[in-house]
Design an enzyme around this catalytic site. Structure first.
Site, mmCIF file in Angstrom:
data_model
loop_
_atom_site.group_PDB
_atom_site.id
_atom_site.type_symbol
_atom_site.label_atom_id
_atom_site.label_comp_id
_atom_site.label_asym_id
_atom_site.label_seq_id
_atom_site.Cartn_x
_atom_site.Cartn_y
_atom_site.Cartn_z
ATOM 1 N N ASP A 14 46.894 86.972 17.953
ATOM 2 C CA ASP A 14 45.402 86.191 18.285
ATOM 3 C C ASP A 14 45.783 85.316 19.324
ATOM 4 O OD1 ASP A 14 44.785 87.945 16.353
ATOM 5 O OD2 ASP A 14 44.378 86.390 14.921
ATOM 6 N N LYS A 76 40.972 93.439 15.266
ATOM 7 C CA LYS A 76 40.782 93.213 13.778
ATOM 8 C C LYS A 76 39.722 92.311 13.583
ATOM 9 C CE LYS A 76 44.522 89.533 13.513
ATOM 10 N NZ LYS A 76 43.673 88.589 12.943
ATOM 11 N N CYS A 108 46.101 83.716 10.366
ATOM 12 C CA CYS A 108 46.425 84.952 10.869
ATOM 13 C C CYS A 108 47.717 85.113 10.843
ATOM 14 C CB CYS A 108 45.610 85.062 12.258
ATOM 15 S SG CYS A 108 44.030 85.404 12.073
#
Length: 180
Positions: A14, A76, A108
């Site tokens: 991310d 995701k 995450c």
């Protein structure tokens, strides 16, 4: 256990436009992530990147996108990249050693690391290449991941373990291009 090229995959969690702008030391962490990606590519370690809710957080940062083929990007919505199964369908997603970098360390990154460990993977979290909005959250996440079995490493530990020895074919180019 040492990190080995033939067993490793670099997972970039991310590193997206909107997150990079709000995490503490986001520019520095992003720079470290790009360094790791380039070293991984130089020595032949595959890279997988995740994008969390890209419609809201934007795509991966612009400096990262050209370094990755579309097949290396996993989209995701769960915090853990493991939860939706796409991580293991990505090219080289079945490798046993996961070198992890990204944002946010306490959400995450940590949930992904804990799930990888639960599945029996060897996990190495690159300290200077993970970030959170609050440095305290990053510190707590690193400690928790360590307690559960992740090795917390530096970027140079990763590079030199992948190289193994000074006679490695890539040694001189990595030394000149990446080690300061």
């Amino acid at each position: 256990m040492r990190m080995r090229v033939e067993q490793s995959v670099l997972l970039v969690v991310d590193v997206q436009e909107r997150l990079a702008g709000v995490v503490a030391d986001g520019t520095a962490a992003m720079s470290e992530v790009l360094w790791l990606v380039r070293v991984a590519q130089r020595v032949g370690v595959p890279v997988i990147a995740t994008e969390h809710c890209a419609d809201k957080l934007g795509p991966s940062v612009s400096a990262l996108r050209p370094l990755l083929p579309p097949s290396a990007v996993v989209h995701k919505t769960h915090f853990s990249a493991v939860s939706e199964g796409g991580l293991f369908r990505a090219p080289e997603g079945q490798r046993v050693q996961w070198i992890v970098a990204g944002m946010e360390a306490h959400v995450c990154v940590m949930q992904t690391v804990l799930d990888l460990l639960e599945l029996g993977r060897e996990v190495f979290v690159v300290d200077e290449a993970v970030a959170s909005r609050d440095p305290h959250d990053k510190a707590l996440a690193l400690e928790r991941m360590r307690r559960h079995g992740a090795d917390i490493v530096s970027r140079e530990m990763v590079a030199f373990e992948w190289l193994v020895h000074a006679g490695a074919p890539e040694f001189k180019s990595v030394l000149r291009g990446f080690i300061r």
